[in-house]
Design an enzyme around this catalytic site. Structure first.
Site, PDB file in Angstrom:
ATOM      1  N   LYS A  38     -88.800  28.685 -16.953  1.00 42.06           N
ATOM      2  CA  LYS A  38     -89.051  28.077 -18.000  1.00 42.06           C
ATOM      3  C   LYS A  38     -90.051  26.722 -18.482  1.00 42.06           C
ATOM      4  O   LYS A  38     -90.176  26.113 -18.788  1.00 42.06           O
ATOM      5  CB  LYS A  38     -87.497  28.039 -18.792  1.00 42.06           C
ATOM      6  CG  LYS A  38     -87.252  28.788 -19.030  1.00 42.06           C
ATOM      7  CD  LYS A  38     -87.467  29.562 -20.589  1.00 42.06           C
ATOM      8  CE  LYS A  38     -88.266  30.212 -20.423  1.00 42.06           C
ATOM      9  NZ  LYS A  38     -88.178  31.729 -20.508  1.00 42.06           N
ATOM     10  N   HIS A  56     -88.528  28.915   5.530  1.00 38.92           N
ATOM     11  CA  HIS A  56     -89.404  29.153   6.092  1.00 38.92           C
ATOM     12  C   HIS A  56     -90.970  28.819   5.217  1.00 38.92           C
ATOM     13  O   HIS A  56     -91.925  29.646   5.570  1.00 38.92           O
ATOM     14  CB  HIS A  56     -89.510  30.847   6.184  1.00 38.92           C
ATOM     15  CG  HIS A  56     -88.616  31.229   6.326  1.00 38.92           C
ATOM     16  ND1 HIS A  56     -88.372  31.449   7.936  1.00 38.92           N
ATOM     17  CD2 HIS A  56     -87.624  32.338   6.185  1.00 38.92           C
ATOM     18  CE1 HIS A  56     -87.422  32.084   8.659  1.00 38.92           C
ATOM     19  NE2 HIS A  56     -86.188  32.324   7.090  1.00 38.92           N
ATOM     20  N   GLU A  99     -94.280  27.263 -18.012  1.00 45.87           N
ATOM     21  CA  GLU A  99     -94.889  26.983 -19.319  1.00 45.87           C
ATOM     22  C   GLU A  99     -94.502  26.289 -20.833  1.00 45.87           C
ATOM     23  O   GLU A  99     -95.716  26.303 -20.938  1.00 45.87           O
ATOM     24  CB  GLU A  99     -93.915  28.864 -19.410  1.00 45.87           C
ATOM     25  CG  GLU A  99     -92.741  29.072 -19.709  1.00 45.87           C
ATOM     26  CD  GLU A  99     -92.191  30.609 -19.879  1.00 45.87           C
ATOM     27  OE1 GLU A  99     -93.327  31.560 -20.391  1.00 45.87           O
ATOM     28  OE2 GLU A  99     -91.581  30.641 -20.411  1.00 45.87           O
ATOM     29  N   ARG A 121     -98.600  34.892 -31.766  1.00 49.22           N
ATOM     30  CA  ARG A 121     -98.918  35.545 -31.257  1.00 49.22           C
ATOM     31  C   ARG A 121     -99.777  35.710 -30.587  1.00 49.22           C
ATOM     32  O   ARG A 121    -100.366  35.761 -29.639  1.00 49.22           O
ATOM     33  CB  ARG A 121     -99.447  36.917 -31.936  1.00 49.22           C
ATOM     34  CG  ARG A 121     -97.964  37.990 -32.186  1.00 49.22           C
ATOM     35  CD  ARG A 121     -98.169  39.773 -33.254  1.00 49.22           C
ATOM     36  NE  ARG A 121     -99.148  40.377 -32.046  1.00 49.22           N
ATOM     37  CZ  ARG A 121     -98.764  41.251 -31.489  1.00 49.22           C
ATOM     38  NH1 ARG A 121     -97.011  41.438 -31.053  1.00 49.22           N
ATOM     39  NH2 ARG A 121     -99.251  41.739 -30.862  1.00 49.22           N
ATOM     40  N   TRP A 130    -105.982  35.583 -30.029  1.00 47.79           N
ATOM     41  CA  TRP A 130    -105.599  35.122 -28.653  1.00 47.79           C
ATOM     42  C   TRP A 130    -106.691  35.792 -28.099  1.00 47.79           C
ATOM     43  O   TRP A 130    -107.443  36.262 -27.701  1.00 47.79           O
ATOM     44  CB  TRP A 130    -104.331  35.432 -28.658  1.00 47.79           C
ATOM     45  CG  TRP A 130    -104.164  34.699 -27.198  1.00 47.79           C
ATOM     46  CD1 TRP A 130    -102.911  33.573 -25.988  1.00 47.79           C
ATOM     47  CD2 TRP A 130    -104.108  35.752 -25.361  1.00 47.79           C
ATOM     48  NE1 TRP A 130    -103.215  34.163 -25.324  1.00 47.79           N
ATOM     49  CE2 TRP A 130    -103.566  35.163 -24.730  1.00 47.79           C
ATOM     50  CE3 TRP A 130    -104.154  36.497 -25.256  1.00 47.79           C
ATOM     51  CZ2 TRP A 130    -103.739  35.292 -23.358  1.00 47.79           C
ATOM     52  CZ3 TRP A 130    -104.374  37.270 -24.095  1.00 47.79           C
ATOM     53  CH2 TRP A 130    -103.985  36.976 -22.587  1.00 47.79           C
ATOM     54  N   CYS A 152    -103.502  39.405 -30.706  1.00 42.11           N
ATOM     55  CA  CYS A 152    -103.313  38.379 -31.714  1.00 42.11           C
ATOM     56  C   CYS A 152    -102.651  39.327 -32.609  1.00 42.11           C
ATOM     57  O   CYS A 152    -101.802  40.569 -32.515  1.00 42.11           O
ATOM     58  CB  CYS A 152    -104.372  39.098 -32.427  1.00 42.11           C
ATOM     59  SG  CYS A 152    -105.679  38.334 -31.051  1.00 42.11           S
ATOM     60  N   GLU A 179     -85.986  31.843 -12.875  1.00 40.44           N
ATOM     61  CA  GLU A 179     -85.893  32.441 -14.610  1.00 40.44           C
ATOM     62  C   GLU A 179     -86.242  30.357 -14.996  1.00 40.44           C
ATOM     63  O   GLU A 179     -86.897  29.926 -15.809  1.00 40.44           O
ATOM     64  CB  GLU A 179     -85.261  32.228 -15.157  1.00 40.44           C
ATOM     65  CG  GLU A 179     -85.004  32.576 -16.723  1.00 40.44           C
ATOM     66  CD  GLU A 179     -86.017  32.880 -17.723  1.00 40.44           C
ATOM     67  OE1 GLU A 179     -86.916  33.413 -17.018  1.00 40.44           O
ATOM     68  OE2 GLU A 179     -86.185  33.046 -18.962  1.00 40.44           O
ATOM     69  N   LYS A 204     -96.644  35.169 -27.272  1.00 40.18           N
ATOM     70  CA  LYS A 204     -95.660  35.879 -27.247  1.00 40.18           C
ATOM     71  C   LYS A 204     -95.184  37.431 -26.855  1.00 40.18           C
ATOM     72  O   LYS A 204     -94.711  37.804 -26.070  1.00 40.18           O
ATOM     73  CB  LYS A 204     -94.614  35.954 -28.844  1.00 40.18           C
ATOM     74  CG  LYS A 204     -93.110  36.296 -28.667  1.00 40.18           C
ATOM     75  CD  LYS A 204     -92.289  35.410 -27.573  1.00 40.18           C
ATOM     76  CE  LYS A 204     -91.140  35.488 -28.151  1.00 40.18           C
ATOM     77  NZ  LYS A 204     -90.172  35.165 -27.236  1.00 40.18           N
ATOM     78  N   ASN A 220    -107.467  43.999 -32.971  1.00 41.66           N
ATOM     79  CA  ASN A 220    -105.983  43.421 -32.009  1.00 41.66           C
ATOM     80  C   ASN A 220    -106.351  44.703 -30.797  1.00 41.66           C
ATOM     81  O   ASN A 220    -106.274  45.470 -30.515  1.00 41.66           O
ATOM     82  CB  ASN A 220    -104.696  43.626 -32.342  1.00 41.66           C
ATOM     83  CG  ASN A 220    -103.373  42.962 -31.582  1.00 41.66           C
ATOM     84  OD1 ASN A 220    -104.053  42.202 -30.061  1.00 41.66           O
ATOM     85  ND2 ASN A 220    -102.422  43.621 -30.961  1.00 41.66           N
ATOM     86  N   GLY A 221    -106.817  44.113 -29.473  1.00 41.23           N
ATOM     87  CA  GLY A 221    -106.995  44.757 -28.320  1.00 41.23           C
ATOM     88  C   GLY A 221    -108.514  44.504 -27.583  1.00 41.23           C
ATOM     89  O   GLY A 221    -108.882  43.807 -28.039  1.00 41.23           O
TER      90      GLY A 221
HETATM   91  C1  G6P Z   1     -94.973  37.420 -21.757  1.00 36.31           C
HETATM   92  C2  G6P Z   1     -94.560  35.919 -22.874  1.00 36.31           C
HETATM   93  C3  G6P Z   1     -93.140  35.966 -22.357  1.00 36.31           C
HETATM   94  C4  G6P Z   1     -92.341  37.642 -22.219  1.00 36.31           C
HETATM   95  C5  G6P Z   1     -93.666  38.181 -21.205  1.00 36.31           C
HETATM   96  C6  G6P Z   1     -92.865  39.356 -21.504  1.00 36.31           C
HETATM   97  O1  G6P Z   1     -95.800  36.466 -21.156  1.00 36.31           O
HETATM   98  O2  G6P Z   1     -94.330  34.869 -22.559  1.00 36.31           O
HETATM   99  O3  G6P Z   1     -91.846  35.285 -22.620  1.00 36.31           O
HETATM  100  O4  G6P Z   1     -91.353  37.356 -20.756  1.00 36.31           O
HETATM  101  O5  G6P Z   1     -94.833  38.183 -22.623  1.00 36.31           O
HETATM  102  O6  G6P Z   1     -92.379  39.939 -23.212  1.00 36.31           O
HETATM  103  P1  G6P Z   1     -92.144  40.929 -23.593  1.00 36.31           P
HETATM  104  O7  G6P Z   1     -91.596  40.768 -24.905  1.00 36.31           O
HETATM  105  O8  G6P Z   1     -91.896  42.049 -22.622  1.00 36.31           O
HETATM  106  O9  G6P Z   1     -90.299  40.793 -23.169  1.00 36.31           O
END
Ligand code: G6P
Length: 614
Positions: free
Chosen positions: A491, A510, A494, A27, A74, A2, A487, A609, A100-101
């Site tokens: 993208k 396979h 998500e 966040r 969150w 959060c 990746e 994030k 937060n936590g």
């Molecule tokens: C979250 C974000 C991703 C990110 C991952 C790792 O899941 O939504 O975009 O790649 O965390 O985050 P970091 O800050 O450790 O790169």
């Protein structure tokens, strides 16, 4: 995970808190709230949904006061509804807490408090903190002591800020474990700030102090005092952070994600600058001191990370093994600490993290340290825990990344890993000066190559429009570009919520081949690299099963032009740098599909994030 912000000063608190929360919305964004103290009374406003809803509410009914705390949530315990939003208060509204936590022993604590007659107003774990503090305050303890006593009872990683009407001249903040940082901002003219993350307060001050796990602080208008949980005072170390707030503004772009995709040439330039000398081929990282002796002794590198950052490690493995001939293992951070990894003092644990706050990544680093490894980190956020925990680090130098879907914090660490691989290879005597100079020399053209891909944005947009209604997609890659497929698929899923899978192309036969038909587009990453021939044959197989093929390929490749339905062209680049360039059209592809579908590109559902819970 959060966002937290707090203010104490002479100005009205609410506009400052809301502004800070806006910067932290990435966040957590399922609910938000503020608590402000005015004339001895705490007023609270909390609303489920986006921050905008809270702001509109407050516009109707402003909350005066010069001390306050705010939170963007969150959800972990309790669904995202008004009464579960923070701040939480005690029944008589003399104490308010943002958190937060996760309080891991929340259930027994709740039962204990309820048996004492406490009535809970929410389903959150946070509320036990409020009642515990209340219990000690009622027993006559000053706020700081009451908070300390309460914190001692909690299990888990937690960060909090406490506001009390009984002691209106201060905020108390504390941090237990790694669930998220606390930064204290030192303003001018009798005002102070508290936040979970720097962007919340950077527009007011760049002079900050970070709390370490197990520390708490008493913040007044005139400064802060920091203590351990045992009550011992520790010196306050104020540092000045370099970013300015303009870097976190959206500017002319519709979304942060698009802005950040376009910032990549600049970000790459910044991450290269100061580290390499293209005339001599020399590389040095000032924050990652590396001796010849250590590089030669190094038996293994364990790379660990989550999400997008994890994909960078797959590329890093190929680069370091090829160039420096050091064995590299990559492991998703949430698996790392439970894998009983074989680690000793002649090994490095290298974590990659944009935020430097991801709980699983930090836990993996702890595990590495505990087992005697040297800790390295590639991080973006200056002052983050990963950066501070590491023995040496490389900063990504990309500036704040706001969009949840990571873009520039993917390509920059690829380049950092490329430079690191060359440096290690050089120290281990595996490169001639000429080879080194050549490898390093390529870097100066890299920002320009990415520019060339961005210049073809219209073409990607056209293809995105054509395929935006697809329900599934299979991304294929091999070798160094297997990560590009992973990746690219990440993208897409998500931000567009379209099911997409990244697969090593050789594995298609396979299993996934059974899925192929005209409704299953295959996105094939086929640049000129050592795996090209193998990729081509897989593209042909996919095509012959009726799947539409979108390829990422090198300009002038006539073979691919013949077999693929669409091609995203990239310029010819040395194969070790192809992942940096080949991902860019796939970032744009995912972006335009999500944007055209009208989705919330920067804040996709259920994601955050920085993931500061396990
Ligand atoms: C979250 C974000 C991703 C990110 C991952 C790792 O899941 O939504 O975009 O790649 O965390 O985050 P970091 O800050 O450790 O790169």
């Amino acid at each position: 995970m959060c966002g937290i912000v707090g203010y104490i000063g002479e100005r009205q608190a609410v506009p400052i808190l809301l502004n800070g929360l806006k910067r932290l919305e990435y966040r957590g964004y399922d609910s938000a709230g503020v608590a402000v103290l005015h004339n001895g009374v705490i007023s609270v406003k909390r609303r489920a949904g986006k921050l905008r809803i809270l702001i509109e509410d407050i516009e109707q009914e402003p909350l005066p006061g010069t001390v306050g705390i705010g939170h963007t949530r969150w959800a972990t315990h309790g669904e995202p509804i008004d009464r579960n939003a923070h701040p939480h208060v005690n029944p008589v509204r003399t104490i308010a807490v943002v958190h937060n936590g996760i309080v891991e022993n929340f259930l027994p604590l709740r039962e204990e408090l309820e048996s004492e007659g406490v009535r809970f107003q929410s389903d959150t774990d946070t509320e036990v903190i409020v009642h515990l503090i209340d219990r000690f305050v009622a027993a006559g303890r000053p706020l700081v002591e009451a908070t300390r006593e309460a914190l001692r009872i909690l299990k888990g990683s937690n960060a909090i800020v406490v506001l009390s009407a009984l002691e209106p001249d201060k905020l108390i903040t504390a941090r237990l474990g790694n669930a998220g940082g606390i930064v204290i901002g030192f303003g001018e003219d009798g005002e102070m700030f508290v936040a979970s993350d720097l962007p919340a307060i950077l527009e007011h001050t760049r002079r900050v102090a970070f709390l370490e796990p197990g520390q708490m602080a008493v913040v007044t208008r005139n400064g802060a005092r920091i203590f351990t949980l045992e009550g011992e005072e520790v010196p306050v170390q104020v540092t000045t952070v370099p970013w300015d707030i303009s870097a976190a503004e959206k500017g002319a772009y519709k979304h942060f994600m698009l802005k950040e995709i376009h910032e990549q040439p600049r970000a790459l330039m910044d991450t290269i600058a100061g580290r390499v000398d293209v005339r001599t081929g020399e590389i040095a990282f000032s924050t990652l001191p590396l001796s010849k002796d250590f590089a030669r002794r190094l038996k293994k590198i364990h790379m660990t990370a989550c999400g997008t950052a994890y994909h960078t490690t797959l590329v890093g493995k190929v680069l370091i093994e090829r160039l420096a001939r050091i064995p590299v293992e990559t492991m998703i951070a949430s698996e790392f600490r439970y894998a009983d990894p074989i680690i000793d003092e002649d090994m490095v644990v290298l974590a990659v993290s944009q935020s430097g706050e991801t709980a699983d990544t930090l836990a993996a680093m702890h595990e590495g340290k505990h087992r005697g490894a040297t800790l390295w980190a590639i991080v973006n956020v200056i002052g983050s825990q990963a950066m501070r925990m590491a023995d040496g680090y490389i900063s990504m130098q990309v500036g704040p990344e706001i969009s949840v879907a990571s873009t520039k914090a993917y390509t920059a660490p690829l380049v950092d890993l490329y430079m690191l691989a060359i440096l290690l290879a050089d120290l281990r005597g595996r490169l001639t000066p000429q080879q080194r100079k050549e490898l390093v020399g390529h870097l100066q053209y890299l920002p320009g190559w990415v520019e060339q891909v961005l210049a073809r944005e219209e073409e990607v947009y056209r293809v995105a429009r054509k395929y935006m209604r697809m329900k599934n997609a299979l991304y294929l890659g091999r070798g160094i570009n297997m990560a590009t497929a992973y990746e690219g698929a990440l993208k897409l899923k998500e931000i567009s919520y379209i099911h997409a899978e990244g697969y090593p192309a050789g594995e298609m036969k396979h299993g996934p081949i059974a899925l192929l038909d005209e409704d299953m587009p295959v996105i094939a990453v086929v640049p000129q690299d050592p795996w090209y021939e193998k990729m081509i044959s897989q593209v042909e197989q996919a095509k012959s099963r009726g799947a539409p093929v979108i390829a990422v390929a090198t300009e002038g490749d006539e073979r691919i032009a013949e077999v693929a339905d669409e091609v995203f062209w990239i310029p010819e680049v040395p194969w070790m740098l192809t992942p940096v360039v080949a991902i860019v059209p796939l970032q744009l592809f995912a972006y335009y599909i999500a944007a055209e579908l009208g989705l919330d590109v920067d804040q996709p559902r259920n994601l955050a994030k920085s993931v500061t819970v396990e």
